[in-house]
Design a protein around this motif. Structure first.
Motif, PDB file in Angstrom:
ATOM      1  N   ILE A  90       0.858  -1.103   0.186  1.00 36.98           N
ATOM      2  CA  ILE A  90      -0.061  -0.191  -0.111  1.00 36.98           C
ATOM      3  C   ILE A  90       0.808   1.129  -0.019  1.00 36.98           C
ATOM      4  CG2 ILE A  90      -1.759   1.176   1.506  1.00 36.98           C
ATOM      5  CD1 ILE A  90      -2.834  -1.605   0.576  1.00 36.98           C
ATOM      6  N   PRO A  91       0.798   2.261  -0.803  1.00 41.14           N
ATOM      7  CA  PRO A  91       1.619   3.255  -0.827  1.00 41.14           C
ATOM      8  C   PRO A  91       1.046   4.456   0.231  1.00 41.14           C
ATOM      9  CG  PRO A  91      -0.025   3.292  -2.868  1.00 41.14           C
ATOM     10  CD  PRO A  91      -0.003   2.001  -2.137  1.00 41.14           C
ATOM     11  N   VAL A  92       2.272   5.089   0.997  1.00 38.25           N
ATOM     12  CA  VAL A  92       1.887   5.621   1.866  1.00 38.25           C
ATOM     13  C   VAL A  92       2.851   7.062   1.514  1.00 38.25           C
ATOM     14  CG1 VAL A  92       1.518   4.052   3.501  1.00 38.25           C
ATOM     15  CG2 VAL A  92       3.949   4.793   3.080  1.00 38.25           C
ATOM     16  N   ILE A  93       3.558   7.284   0.744  1.00 36.06           N
ATOM     17  CA  ILE A  93       4.162   8.408   0.328  1.00 36.06           C
ATOM     18  C   ILE A  93       4.316   8.270  -1.249  1.00 36.06           C
ATOM     19  CG2 ILE A  93       6.295   9.634   0.138  1.00 36.06           C
ATOM     20  CD1 ILE A  93       7.035   8.426   2.883  1.00 36.06           C
ATOM     21  N   SER A  94       4.095   9.446  -1.867  1.00 34.70           N
ATOM     22  CA  SER A  94       4.007   9.519  -3.355  1.00 34.70           C
ATOM     23  C   SER A  94       4.499  10.922  -3.838  1.00 34.70           C
ATOM     24  CB  SER A  94       2.481   9.437  -4.003  1.00 34.70           C
ATOM     25  OG  SER A  94       2.476   9.749  -5.362  1.00 34.70           O
ATOM     26  N   ARG A 124      14.275  12.960   5.020  1.00 33.28           N
ATOM     27  CA  ARG A 124      13.118  13.882   4.919  1.00 33.28           C
ATOM     28  C   ARG A 124      11.885  13.136   4.142  1.00 33.28           C
ATOM     29  NH1 ARG A 124      13.804  19.048   2.518  1.00 33.28           N
ATOM     30  NH2 ARG A 124      14.177  17.979   0.641  1.00 33.28           N
ATOM     31  N   ILE A 125      10.823  13.096   4.252  1.00 39.85           N
ATOM     32  CA  ILE A 125       9.802  12.492   3.564  1.00 39.85           C
ATOM     33  C   ILE A 125       9.926  13.025   2.070  1.00 39.85           C
ATOM     34  CG2 ILE A 125       7.129  12.475   3.343  1.00 39.85           C
ATOM     35  CD1 ILE A 125       7.136  12.585   6.535  1.00 39.85           C
ATOM     36  N   GLU A 126      10.210  14.309   1.957  1.00 43.89           N
ATOM     37  CA  GLU A 126      10.116  14.905   0.647  1.00 43.89           C
ATOM     38  C   GLU A 126      11.229  14.204  -0.243  1.00 43.89           C
ATOM     39  OE1 GLU A 126      10.591  16.834   3.511  1.00 43.89           O
ATOM     40  OE2 GLU A 126       8.555  17.467   3.576  1.00 43.89           O
ATOM     41  N   ASP A 127      12.378  13.505   0.127  1.00 42.59           N
ATOM     42  CA  ASP A 127      13.206  13.014  -0.525  1.00 42.59           C
ATOM     43  C   ASP A 127      12.690  11.397  -1.084  1.00 42.59           C
ATOM     44  OD1 ASP A 127      15.003  14.847  -0.101  1.00 42.59           O
ATOM     45  OD2 ASP A 127      16.184  13.696   1.708  1.00 42.59           O
ATOM     46  N   LEU A 143      13.818   6.570  -3.767  1.00 37.76           N
ATOM     47  CA  LEU A 143      14.196   7.896  -3.656  1.00 37.76           C
ATOM     48  C   LEU A 143      14.004   8.926  -4.766  1.00 37.76           C
ATOM     49  CD1 LEU A 143      17.428   7.471  -1.414  1.00 37.76           C
ATOM     50  CD2 LEU A 143      15.011   8.113  -0.569  1.00 37.76           C
ATOM     51  N   MET A 144      13.684  10.102  -4.698  1.00 37.04           N
ATOM     52  CA  MET A 144      14.026  11.196  -5.669  1.00 37.04           C
ATOM     53  C   MET A 144      15.160  10.998  -6.286  1.00 37.04           C
ATOM     54  SD  MET A 144      10.872  12.933  -5.796  1.00 37.04           S
ATOM     55  CE  MET A 144       9.759  13.706  -5.126  1.00 37.04           C
ATOM     56  N   PRO A 149      21.631   7.680  -3.819  1.00 35.51           N
ATOM     57  CA  PRO A 149      23.284   7.929  -3.749  1.00 35.51           C
ATOM     58  C   PRO A 149      23.835   7.537  -5.094  1.00 35.51           C
ATOM     59  CG  PRO A 149      22.196   5.799  -2.760  1.00 35.51           C
ATOM     60  CD  PRO A 149      21.077   6.783  -3.140  1.00 35.51           C
ATOM     61  N   VAL A 150      25.217   8.059  -5.401  1.00 33.30           N
ATOM     62  CA  VAL A 150      26.075   7.745  -6.466  1.00 33.30           C
ATOM     63  C   VAL A 150      26.267   6.352  -6.585  1.00 33.30           C
ATOM     64  CG1 VAL A 150      27.887   8.597  -8.112  1.00 33.30           C
ATOM     65  CG2 VAL A 150      26.555  10.196  -6.731  1.00 33.30           C
ATOM     66  N   THR A 151      26.182   5.658  -7.698  1.00 28.45           N
ATOM     67  CA  THR A 151      26.752   4.211  -7.514  1.00 28.45           C
ATOM     68  C   THR A 151      27.993   4.482  -8.419  1.00 28.45           C
ATOM     69  OG1 THR A 151      25.814   3.735  -9.816  1.00 28.45           O
ATOM     70  CG2 THR A 151      24.279   3.530  -7.935  1.00 28.45           C
TER      71      THR A 151
END
Length: 196
Positions: A90-94, A124-127, A143-144, A149-151
């Motif tokens: 179930i999505p909780v953040i979009s 942060r939720i915004e991330d 993540l946005m 992170p850089v791979t």
């Protein structure tokens, strides 16, 4: 007194074998049917102490595990059965915003969600582009782009684009890793035999 010992040893062995056949998931990764079966097995095996009989107890425990195996087989072959028996994510953040209605439906507080974010190292939720509560209760996320992170692949691509004079970047290959013993069935020579 010795009969209680041998019966206890028998039930511990049978319980271990039955649980081994049931799967390797930890409690947090279990589906609802799996958790119900594990709790039932504990009750059944513990009930033997009150004198239900060895044969009946083993039969009932085997029946529960048989039910679990059939349930797992059904959920592998039919998506509707999987959704009905195990649930779905179930999505909780979009797009960095809380989906409050879904949080209410899951009975998850914002504080509980924030705890899950902190445990994943998210500040942060915004991330969070997409955040879900999976059917086993775990938090899944993507993540946005700005927060990912850089791979090593990203880094190599940036170096090749910005420094074309560097033709071959040396890769650090380490043959002495913990996965080698699993894939080759051989242990490191640095570990004493009694610890393998």
């Amino acid at each position: 007194m010795w009969s209680v010992f041998w019966q206890s040893l028998l039930f511990a062995s049978v319980g271990t074998i039955i649980l081994r056949l049931g799967g390797r998931k930890s409690i947090s990764q279990m589906s609802v049917p799996q958790l119900a079966i594990i709790i039932s097995l504990g009750t059944i095996l513990g009930g033997q102490v009150s004198g239900k009989g060895i044969g009946k107890t083993i039969l009932v425990a085997a029946t529960f595990v048989g039910f679990l195996v059939v349930t797992e087989w059904i959920t592998l072959h039919w998506n509707r059965a999987e959704k009905a028996l195990k649930g779905q994510a179930i999505p909780v953040i979009s797009d960095g915003k809380l989906l409050v209605d879904n949080l209410r439906r899951l009975r998850v507080t914002v504080d509980d969600l924030e705890k899950r974010l902190r445990m994943k190292g998210i500040n942060r939720i915004e991330d969070v582009q997409v955040g879900t509560i999976e059917s086993n209760g775990e938090f899944g996320y993507s993540l946005m782009p700005h927060a990912r992170p850089v791979t090593m692949g990203d880094l190599e691509k940036m170096i090749k684009e910005n420094f074309p004079q560097i033709n071959n970047m040396p890769h650090s290959v380490n043959d002495n890793n913990i996965f080698k013993e699993v894939t080759t069935n051989s242990h490191s020579k640095d570990v004493p035999n009694q610890l393998h």
